[in-house]
Every structure is written in C-alpha cells, then in structure tokens.
Scaffold this motif. Structure first.
Motif, short mmCIF file in Angstrom:
data_model
loop_
_atom_site.label_atom_id
_atom_site.label_comp_id
_atom_site.label_asym_id
_atom_site.label_seq_id
_atom_site.Cartn_x
_atom_site.Cartn_y
_atom_site.Cartn_z
N ALA B 819 -7.51 53.55 132.47
CA ALA B 819 -8.85 53.03 132.76
C ALA B 819 -9.50 52.47 131.50
O ALA B 819 -10.26 51.51 131.57
CB ALA B 819 -9.72 54.13 133.35
N LEU B 820 -9.20 53.07 130.35
CA LEU B 820 -9.89 52.67 129.12
C LEU B 820 -9.31 51.41 128.50
O LEU B 820 -10.02 50.64 127.87
CB LEU B 820 -9.84 53.81 128.09
CG LEU B 820 -10.57 55.10 128.50
CD1 LEU B 820 -10.40 56.14 127.40
CD2 LEU B 820 -12.05 54.83 128.76
N ILE B 821 -8.00 51.19 128.71
CA ILE B 821 -7.35 50.08 128.00
C ILE B 821 -7.92 48.74 128.42
O ILE B 821 -7.90 47.78 127.65
CB ILE B 821 -5.82 50.12 128.17
CG1 ILE B 821 -5.17 49.19 127.14
CG2 ILE B 821 -5.41 49.74 129.57
CD1 ILE B 821 -3.69 49.29 127.05
N LYS B 822 -8.47 48.66 129.64
CA LYS B 822 -9.01 47.36 130.04
C LYS B 822 -10.45 47.15 129.57
O LYS B 822 -11.09 46.20 129.95
CB LYS B 822 -8.88 47.15 131.54
CG LYS B 822 -9.49 48.21 132.40
CD LYS B 822 -9.10 47.93 133.86
CE LYS B 822 -9.63 49.01 134.76
NZ LYS B 822 -9.12 48.88 136.13
N ARG B 823 -10.94 48.03 128.72
CA ARG B 823 -12.27 47.93 128.13
C ARG B 823 -13.31 47.55 129.19
O ARG B 823 -13.91 46.48 129.14
CB ARG B 823 -12.26 46.91 126.99
CG ARG B 823 -11.22 47.25 125.92
CD ARG B 823 -11.34 46.36 124.74
NE ARG B 823 -11.31 44.97 125.19
CZ ARG B 823 -11.88 43.96 124.55
NH1 ARG B 823 -12.51 44.17 123.43
NH2 ARG B 823 -11.80 42.74 125.02
N PRO B 824 -13.50 48.43 130.15
CA PRO B 824 -14.35 48.08 131.28
C PRO B 824 -15.82 47.99 130.88
O PRO B 824 -16.25 48.59 129.90
CB PRO B 824 -14.13 49.24 132.24
CG PRO B 824 -13.78 50.38 131.36
CD PRO B 824 -13.01 49.81 130.22
N GLN B 825 -16.56 47.22 131.69
CA GLN B 825 -17.99 47.11 131.48
C GLN B 825 -18.67 48.44 131.80
O GLN B 825 -19.65 48.81 131.20
CB GLN B 825 -18.50 46.01 132.41
CG GLN B 825 -19.75 45.36 131.96
CD GLN B 825 -20.10 44.25 132.92
OE1 GLN B 825 -19.22 43.65 133.54
NE2 GLN B 825 -21.37 43.97 133.06
N LEU B 826 -18.10 49.12 132.81
CA LEU B 826 -18.62 50.43 133.19
C LEU B 826 -17.44 51.31 133.56
O LEU B 826 -16.59 50.91 134.36
CB LEU B 826 -19.57 50.29 134.40
CG LEU B 826 -20.10 51.60 134.98
CD1 LEU B 826 -21.01 52.31 134.00
CD2 LEU B 826 -20.85 51.33 136.28
N VAL B 827 -17.38 52.48 132.96
CA VAL B 827 -16.30 53.40 133.34
C VAL B 827 -16.92 54.61 134.04
O VAL B 827 -17.89 55.20 133.57
CB VAL B 827 -15.43 53.81 132.12
CG1 VAL B 827 -16.25 54.47 131.03
CG2 VAL B 827 -14.31 54.75 132.56
N VAL B 828 -16.39 54.91 135.23
CA VAL B 828 -16.86 56.05 135.99
C VAL B 828 -15.83 57.17 135.81
O VAL B 828 -14.68 57.02 136.20
CB VAL B 828 -16.99 55.71 137.49
CG1 VAL B 828 -17.47 56.93 138.26
CG2 VAL B 828 -17.93 54.54 137.69
N VAL B 829 -16.26 58.25 135.17
CA VAL B 829 -15.35 59.38 134.94
C VAL B 829 -15.79 60.50 135.87
O VAL B 829 -16.83 61.11 135.67
CB VAL B 829 -15.39 59.84 133.47
CG1 VAL B 829 -14.41 60.98 133.26
CG2 VAL B 829 -15.06 58.69 132.55
N ASN B 830 -15.02 60.71 136.92
CA ASN B 830 -15.43 61.65 137.96
C ASN B 830 -14.75 63.00 137.77
O ASN B 830 -13.69 63.25 138.35
CB ASN B 830 -15.11 61.05 139.34
CG ASN B 830 -15.84 61.76 140.44
OD1 ASN B 830 -16.46 62.80 140.22
ND2 ASN B 830 -15.76 61.21 141.65
N GLU B 831 -15.32 63.84 136.96
CA GLU B 831 -14.76 65.16 136.64
C GLU B 831 -13.30 65.06 136.25
O GLU B 831 -12.50 65.94 136.52
CB GLU B 831 -14.91 66.12 137.83
CG GLU B 831 -16.36 66.25 138.29
CD GLU B 831 -16.53 67.30 139.37
OE1 GLU B 831 -15.87 68.34 139.27
OE2 GLU B 831 -17.33 67.08 140.28
N ALA B 832 -12.96 63.92 135.60
CA ALA B 832 -11.55 63.65 135.33
C ALA B 832 -10.99 64.51 134.20
O ALA B 832 -9.78 64.58 134.02
CB ALA B 832 -11.36 62.18 135.01
#
Lengths: 149, 906
Positions: B819-832
């Motif tokens: 998820a992080l490698i694509k340098r997202p505009q918004l990252v949702v971390v759901n209790e991950a």
C-alpha cells in the motif's frame, strides 16, 4: 579429543558416576561440543538455565555479581562441570561463567538428558541413588553442625 | 446478459452462422453429385447403356433448357466433347473422385468453422463470466464459494462450446432433409403423407415431454456437483481444523451423504433417459407400421400401385434419422439452455459495478480530490444491526487522522467504507462533491491505499506482490522481434473477435511514476524504502542470502558477490573471526564437510550426485575402486557400524534419536548387529561382498568435526583428497553439467548467495559462530554497497499459495508495504498493525506518519489501541456507529468524556 575421552570426563560428574559407560557414550555422542573464545560468556547469572557444561579444555572464570560489581570467585579447568542441577530442575544460574582462555565444552541439554532417562530408567535409578547419598551426606553434616553448635 | 442462450449466440456469432449455413447448402450440391455419379458410372460407363445407339456421346454439354416455359426451346452454348465408353468411364471415375474430395473438403471446412465458432463463443462466455466476478459487489463474496465459481466458469459452460457450432445449422440442415422426404411422400400419396405427418407430430410432442423430468434431474445434478466441488474446497481450506478437532469422520459422513444424493439423481436420470428412449423407438417404428397397414390396404384394393408404396417406404427410410437427430438436438438445446441459465443466474448479483468504473486509464490517474464528506452513512449487517448509524464526517484527504473507539464502535466498518469494501445502505460519501462510489477504480487504486487486518498475497514473488498495486495500466508495450510480433498481433485479433480485451500481460504494467521512480532502473530503492517503512527489509535480506543468482543472467551481480567473497575472506584472517569458518580449499580435507561432500567438492546440479544418489552412482564407484578408497570406506563403515550398534542397541525403534543421530536406521540395526556377531571381531576382509557395499556407503554422511569418532586421520585425509582429484579429472563429458566444483575465483550459480560469499563451512561447535559470521557478511555487503542487491534477490522469493511460505507477520508487513509503495494521497490503515507487538506497531505508525507528512499526504489510521492516536493532528472518537467527538488530542483531552476514558484504558 574423541568420544571415548569425553566419556571418561562424564564419568567424573558425580550424578553420572554410576551410569553405564555405553549410555554415557550415547549421551556424549548426541551432545554438542561448543567452543568459546576468550571473554565469551558461557552463561549469565540470573538467566534461566537448562544446560549442563563439562569443560574439555581451557579455563573459565566464575563471576558473581555483588553490589560493588562483578568479582571472580573461582576458576574452572578441564574436568570441571557446572549446571548439573539445572538439567534436573529449573534453577536460575547462580554465577556467570566466562572463558578466560579458549574454552572447549560439552553441552548437555535437558531435552537430550530426559530423552535418555526416559529410554533407560536404570539411568534414573543410578542418579537417584547418587542424589540420595548426597542428601544423606548433607544431613550428616547438618547433624554434626547442630551438635557442635 | 441475455436470458436466452439462443439470442446470446445469435447476437455474437451471426455472420459466422450465416457463412456456415451457406457452406452447408453449397455442400449439398456436391453431396448430391457424389451420390448420382456412381449411378452413371455403372449404367453408362460399365454396362454401356448410353452407348447402345452410338459409339460416342457428347460430354460436358452446356445448355439452357427452357422447354418448361417455351416448349422445345433449348439454348445450347457448348456441344461438348465426344467420348467413347472407355473414355467416359475414366472421366466419370475421376469426376466421382473429385466430387468425393470436394465433398470431404467441404466437410472439413464446415467442421473447422463450427469448431472455431464454438470455441470462440466459449471463450467469450468464460471471459464475460470472469469479467463479472471482477465486478461483483464485495459483499457477494461472502455468499459464494470460490470453488463453485471456478467450476461454473471452467466445467459447466464447457458443453456450450460444442453446441454453439450446431445451434443454427443443425436444425436447418436436418429440417431441410426431413422436409424433402415428407414432400416426396406427399407427392406419392397425400393420405399416407398426412398419416406420417400426424405420427411425427405425436412423436415430436410426446418425446420432449418425456424428457422433461430428465432435464429437471440434469439441473439438480449440475447443482449438486457444483456444491460437491465447493465442499471439497472447504475441506482443503479447513483441513487443519478437521485434524485438530478430530472431525474427519463427521466430514466423511457429510461427503458420503452428498455422494449418495448425487448417485440417486444420476441413477434416476438413467432410468428416465431409458424410458424416454424406449418410447422414442416405439413411436419411430409406428410410422412404418402405418405405411405397411394403410399402404398395403391401398395396394390390395387397387387404389395405389405397389411401386408407390415401396417409394413411400424408401422415402420414409430417410426420415427417422434426421427426425431423431432433430429431437436429440432439441434435447441438447434444452440441456445447454438450462446449464446456461443456471450459470448466468449466479453471475448477476444485485449491485454489480458498472464496467465504466473499471475502464483502463489513458494516462496517469487523476488525483483523488481534497475533501471527503460522509453524510448520514448507514451500514447494516443483512438489514438488521446498524454498524454505522447515520454517520457524518468531513475530512481532508491530506490530513492525518486517527479513529479510536471500542470494539463495537464501527470504526473498522468506517475504514471498509472508505476503501469501498462495504457499501452503505443509505447516506452519501462525496469527494469534492462527486459521488465517491462512482469514481473509476483506477483513481481509487492509484490514489487511495487501504490495508486491513487480513492481507491476501498472490502466489508470486515478493516483488510481484509488492508491485501489484502499481499495475493499473500497461505503461510500456513489450518489445518483440518481428516474427513474435506478427504472432502476437494475430493472437490479439482473435481476442477481439471473441470479445476479449487485447491487453498484453507481457507489457510493462508497473507505473514507476506512482512509486516515485523514473523507470525499472531506479525502482529498487523505492521498493527498499517501502520495505524499510514496515521493517521487512531485514527479512527480505535474509531471503536474499538464501536465494540464488544465475551468473549468466546477472553477470554484474555475480562479479560483485565474488568481490564480497574476497573481502569476507580477508576479514576472516583477523583474529576475531579465526576458527569460525573453514574455507573450501582444493588441497585440504574440510573437516566440517561430510566425506561425500569432500569427495564431490562442489554443488550437485540436478539429481545425479545429489544427496544419497552419490553413493549409488556408478562413476563414483569406479573412482573409489580405482583409488582403492573403497576398502578404506568399508573399513570406516565397519567401525561406524560397531559404534552405532554399541550406542543405539536397546533404544526403542521409534526414538527420535535414531533419525537425528544414527547412521543406521532402527529397522536395519538388528541386521547389522547380526552381521557384526557373525564377524566376531574379524576385519573387513571377512565381510561378504554384498554387505561391503552397504558398509561403504555409511561413512558418506560422516562429518569429522560433528560426529567426532576420530575416523579420519591425516593419512586418510590425503587418500580422500586423492579420490577427489581423480573424480574431477576423470569426470566424463556427459557428467560435466552435474556438478559445479568449488572454485574461489568463480561464482557458483547453483549455490545460495550466502554459500557463495562464505565459500566455506561454519565450524561446528563455535559459540555464536552463525550470528557473528552473519553480522560480518552484512557488514561486508554494506561496505560494498551490495545490501540492496541482496534484497533484490530476496524479492524473487515465491511467497506460496496465499503467501503461506511467509510467516503471518511478514505477510501483513508486505501487505502494508504494497500500500505504501504507490505513495498514495490517502492511506487507510484499518487496524492493520494489530498483529505486531506494541513497539513495532508504534514504529511502523511513526514511519508511515513521517513519510506522509513529508509528502503532505493523508493518513486515516483506525487504531487498534487508543494510545496510538497520540501523534495524530486530529482524532475521531467513535461509539455505537457514530462519531461522538472530533478534534486535536489536546482539545479532546480538555473536553474529557469518552476520549479520556479510552485513553485511560489503553
């Protein structure tokens, strides 16, 4: 040093003194030989212990933690062994053992020891007899000491 | 999708069906010719009927007979050649041969065309079904079993392919044949014709009715077989639970019950089928019965001549088979129609995603938007419990927000809504005023990243899994040489014909820009950075050490590792590392290698010299005999056997010590003991030949430093070294590829990276040797700037089905890195991060936050522990599916209430 010499050293350990030679040979064969460089710790005071070491060569310092720091209380050489109680019951290490000269040891783990005892119950009887002798010996000393007091 | 299979087929294969139909009509002419020519050959060519009046007759006359319109009027264009009987025979025979060949060619073409059309349609149908799976609403996957989907796409539509080719042609063709026969009968006698028609009508109305139950059962059979597939997959998925709970027999009971049901359905099917067949036969024989009776009556009473009755019977002979085939065709039609419906029904759930949302973007995906606004969002579990209750929340996509709440607060559901994994029952989610759920998937995929508690990894390499989120569109086409390109073009043309997209999986799909790289060359640092953020780089580095590099493919890397080997061995000369590693040396016996390894002195490639195969290899045997080492080994074997018998006698055969330490298995030990007893202390010379071979293989696994039996002295070392040299020198050409010899100046492609740099063995019994050498290797790689290259090798590690070859924590870390490698505009971390230990959780959170604030991008952190919310600028407090408070941690702390309560509990 080969297997037969290791067996001779094992015979010097009181709890093994009465155990059959072939069994001790198996114990030696299945146990690992571990060498320590100068200054390496074999075990640390206070850590839980489950291994016994027989020194095959070299010297080691026995160190005890005191409020004023670590002090050396004894030195161990070939034929010495330590941790034999640790393979019978869980006790923390009562001292730190550090190699003073390059140190060769035979490392006998609790697992391996138990496996052999389970396989050869007569080994357990020999060890029990030895422990009972020691207990009797301690009792006598205790009686002598109380009488003297 | 169309409910009717026929309209589906017609819509997608109309032109092909028409072509095939025309071919069939054309083929009839030649078929007819191949039937009439033999008659002319026999009558005129052999019996000479046409040559009774003249020696020659004209052949190939080309005339237009208009006598039907203008009596006696014939326009002749060509008078033909005059041929005599023999010439006629020869010519006509060849005409016959030609007609047969043409006829055959027609048949071949028609069948090929039909087959291609059928396969094309099958491909289209399968693709459409798969396409639909990709557009299913996420909730639908909780209801369907994956094995059932697979069976439907793979097996259940298969029979459709065979039918599609015949769907239109068969009824036309057979109908035409039947019609011709009926017309002929009508021309002979209209009454008989009517009787035939009536009987046929009865037959055609009764038989399908009889077959109806067969079709119903067929449907049941299909469903039960599909469910069986689902059950078997369940067993495989839950096999651990079955063993743990000892429920194997309960599972057996269930399967047996199902198989019993399937048996009953199938047996009923047989019974019904044969009943239908019986009546079919009876009814088809009813017609000749009527012709005999009625026709015979007419003939006797003189209302019809005998010839006509025979004519009718002959014409009728051609009727039953097309009629029967027509009925069969109809049966097949209904069967596949049902199959089709059965499958289609499963592939149109409510709320499918419209195809436009999955369109492929033309260029770089647009940004997500600035403001996410949730208004009155309600999420219910099957319409009952409200997981989100009228939730309203506005947040900037660039802000860093933590959500805290108890276990039933609905915070995790909120995360799923923001990843479009859960659809709200009512309410709206808007991004800058646009409906969030109507954004194309590529915008979501590129700009918004989501990691939940479970991560699915595909059974590919770590690298492919890591880059999975960058593959939104083909960025650069694959380069092919001219010949391959032509092949690929044809391939794509065919894809388009079958309604499949002409995407090329070999193209480069990785969107480097998204990862912050400019191309394949500088992607590695981006990958390493993402791995570091989740603290996975060390693990991948270790995988790299255990991985291999093919020197032919990566000569640059092989050379660098060779250099690292030199550097490492320089370090090993230092006093600190003395005696920890015994290097491979041509001229020395290596005490930390087994005897076999010392002999081979290289890495076995393939099976020839691998493991125990070495001891059985004829070439190895010949080398041992030649050098006389065979007797030495036998003597060593005898000594080992004596020790083993001494040590392991009396041990119970199932003791694990046998497997771990004994050179002789528990089963074999009694035999060996017997052998030694018979020997009675005599030397190896007294041992029988057969036993000697067995003894000789015993020392192969013997490692002097580990087993310490003192069997190998200096003299023996020399002898084994001699055999090693003899082995290498005499190696036949055909075995050259079976071993890669140890050579300090050569990279060994068959060995792991670690073995390559170490070029030796860790010495047995050196305290902490493994750790110390591991640190030294890492240090050398760092010095030479090779660490990333090792990670690159580790990235090629295949993670296995569902990522099972990685430990759970590494799987989850890889999921977050993806998820992080694509340098997202918004990252949702759901209790991950919940599965990691507390400190790792915090460190990964801090890494993600640091990276996000550097890029001014957003983080939506659904905290598994409230205390994680501390460093966030904004905190949302949830309870009972609603937002109860929102603000900066200090504001919330000042206000007290649930926030303080949650923080205190953490």
């Amino acid at each position: 040093m080969n297997l037969n010499e290791e067996v001779e050293l094992l015979k010097g350990v009181p709890i093994f003194s009465k155990v059959e030679q072939a069994r001790l040979k198996l114990l030696a064969f299945t146990s690992e030989r571990v060498n320590f460089g100068v200054g390496q710790e074999v075990c640390h005071q206070g850590d839980p212990g489950d291994t016994m070491y027989v020194i095959l060569g070299g010297t080691a310092d026995v160190l005890i933690d005191t409020p004023s720091g670590q002090i050396s209380v004894a030195e161990m050489k070939r034929n010495s062994f330590f941790g034999e109680i640790a393979i019978l019951c869980d006790v923390p290490r009562t001292a730190t053992i550090k190699a003073k000269e390059p140190l060769a040891t035979l490392k006998i783990t609790k697992d391996m020891f138990y496996r052999l005892v389970a396989e050869f119950p007569e080994m357990a009887i020999e060890i029990m007899r030895e422990l009972a002798h020691r207990l009797e010996d301690t009792n006598q000393k205790l009686r002598a000491a109380t009488r003297a007091a | 999708m169309e409910r009717s299979l026929f309209s589906y087929i017609w819509r997608h294969s109309r032109p092909e069906q028409v072509v095939i139909l025309l071919l069939v009509v054309l083929a009839q002419i030649f078929y007819f010719m191949s039937l009439t020519v033999p008659k002319s050959v026999i009558n005129n060519g052999i019996q000479g009927n046409a040559f009774k009046d003249s020696k020659t007759i004209p052949f190939l006359v080309w005339e237009l007979d208009l006598s039907a319109v203008f009596p006696g009027r014939v326009i002749r264009f060509f008078d033909g050649f005059q041929v005599d009987q023999l010439q006629y025979l020869v010519v006509m025979s060849f005409v016959f041969l030609g007609a047969v060949v043409v006829n055959g060619l027609f048949k071949k073409t028609i069948n090929t065309q039909k087959g291609r059309m059928g396969e094309r349609m099958l491909r289209r149908l399968r693709y459409e079904l798969y396409d639909r799976i990709l557009r299913f609403p996420p909730a639908h996957f909780r209801k369907v079993k994956q094995a059932e989907l697979a069976t439907m796409v793979k097996d259940e539509v298969e029979p459709l392919g065979g039918f599609i080719g015949d769907a239109f042609v068969q009824p036309m063709f057979l109908g035409g044949q039947a019609l011709t026969a009926i017309i002929f009968i009508m021309m002979q006698n209209w009454l008989l014709g009517i009787i035939v028609i009536v009987l046929l009508a009865v037959q055609m109305s009764i038989i399908p009715r009889l077959r109806k139950p067969v079709l119903v059962l067929g449907r049941q059979r299909q469903i039960s077989a599909r469910q069986l597939a689902g059950r078997i997959a369940e067993t495989a998925d839950g096999v651990h639970e079955i063993h743990i709970h000892g429920a194997a027999n309960y599972e057996r009971a269930d399967i047996s019950e199902r198989l019993g049901l399937i048996f009953k359905i199938r047996f009923d099917l047989y019974q019904k089928k044969f009943v239908a067949k019986f009546w079919n036969n009876i009814l088809s024989q009813a017609t000749p019965f009527a012709i005999y009776l009625v026709g015979g009556y007419f003939a006797i009473t003189g209302q019809m001549d005998v010839g006509a009755v025979v004519g009718v019977l002959l014409a009728y002979k051609d009727l039953p088979s097309p009629i029967k085939e027509l009925i069969d065709w109809d049966q097949q039609r209904q069967d596949v129609q049902i199959k089709y419906e059965q499958v289609i029904d499963q592939f149109q759930p409510e709320g499918m995603m419209p195809p436009e949302l999955q369109a492929i973007p033309d260029g770089p995906p647009p940004p997500l938007g600035k403001e996410l606004a949730l208004a009155g969002v309600v999420v219910t579990e099957d319409g009952r419990v409200k997981q989100l209750d009228n939730l309203s929340l506005t947040l900037q996509t660039s802000s860093r927000v933590a959500v805290i709440g108890g276990s039933g607060s609905g915070k995790d559901v909120l995360g799923q809504v923001l990843a479009r994994q859960t659809l709200p029952a009512s309410g709206s989610v808007r991004v800058d005023g646009k409906d969030f759920f109507q954004l194309p998937e590529y915008v979501i995929g590129a700009r918004l990243a989501y990691v939940g508690q479970d991560t699915y990894l595909f059974p590919l390499s770590v690298r492919d899994n890591l880059l999975f989120g960058l593959k939104l569109r083909p960025v650069a086409p694959a380069s092919y040489d001219e010949a391959t390109k032509a092949v690929r073009e044809t391939f794509w043309k065919e894809s388009v014909r079958a309604g499949n997209p002409a995407f090329d999986p070999n193209a480069d799909w990785v969107d480097y820009e998204l990862a912050g790289a400019t191309g394949p060359a500088d992607l590695l640092p981006c990958m390493v950075r993402a791995l570091k953020q989740v603290e996975l780089d060390e693990d991948i580095y270790s995988l790299g050490l255990r991985g291999t590099v093919d020197a032919a493919q990566r000569p640059d890397l092989a050379e660098k590792i060779l250099k690292a080997r030199h550097t490492l061995h320089e370090h090993l000369q230092d006093g600190t590392y003395a005696g920890l590693v015994e290097p491979f040396n041509d001229d020395h016996y290596n005490k930390n290698l087994s005897v076999a390894e010392n002999l081979l002195f290289g890495t076995a490639l393939g099976k020839q010299f691998d493991g125990d195969n070495l001891a059985a290899d004829p070439y190895v045997m010949s080398v041992l005999r030649k050098t006389g080492l065979d007797v030495d080994l036998q003597r060593m074997g005898l000594s080992i056997a004596e020790t083993m018998v001494e040590l392991f006698s009396g041990l119970s055969p199932d003791n694990p010590l046998f497997e771990q330490y004994s050179f002789i298995s528990a089963d074999e030990l009694p035999n060996v003991r017997l052998l030694l007893q018979r020997l009675g202390g005599k030397g190896i010379e007294a041992v029988p030949e057969a036993d000697r071979i067995r003894l000789m293989t015993l020392p192969f696994r013997y490692i002097e430093a580990r087993h310490r039996l003192g069997l190998i002295d200096a003299a023996m070392e020399e002898r084994i070294l001699g055999a090693r040299r003899a082995f290498a020198e005499g190696l036949p050409a055909n075995l050259r590829d079976a071993v890669e010899f140890y050579d300090f100046e050569r990279y060994n492609s068959a060995a792991t990276l670690q073995d390559n740099i170490l070029f030796g063995r860790l010495v047995y019994g050196q305290a902490q040797a493994g750790e110390r050498i591991g640190t030294l290797i890492a240090q050398v790689f760092d010095e030479l700037g090779l660490r990333d290259s090792v990670i690159e090798v580790g990235l090629e590690y295949n993670v296995g089905v569902g990522g099972k070859r990685l430990p759970a924590s590494q799987r989850q870390k890889l999921g977050i890195a993806r998820a992080l490698i694509k340098r997202p505009q918004l990252v949702v971390v759901n209790e991950a991060v919940a599965m990691f230990d507390g400190r790792t959780q915090d460190r990964i959170r801090d890494n993600i936050l640091a990276d996000a604030s550097e890029r001014a991008s957003g983080v939506f952190w659904i905290a598994n522990r409230p205390s994680q919310a501390e460093p966030f600028e904004q905190v949302v407090v949830m309870q009972g599916g609603r937002v109860v408070a929102q603000g900066s941690p200090s504001e919330l702390a000042a206000r007290g209430g649930l926030y303080t309560e949650l923080m205190a509990s953490a």
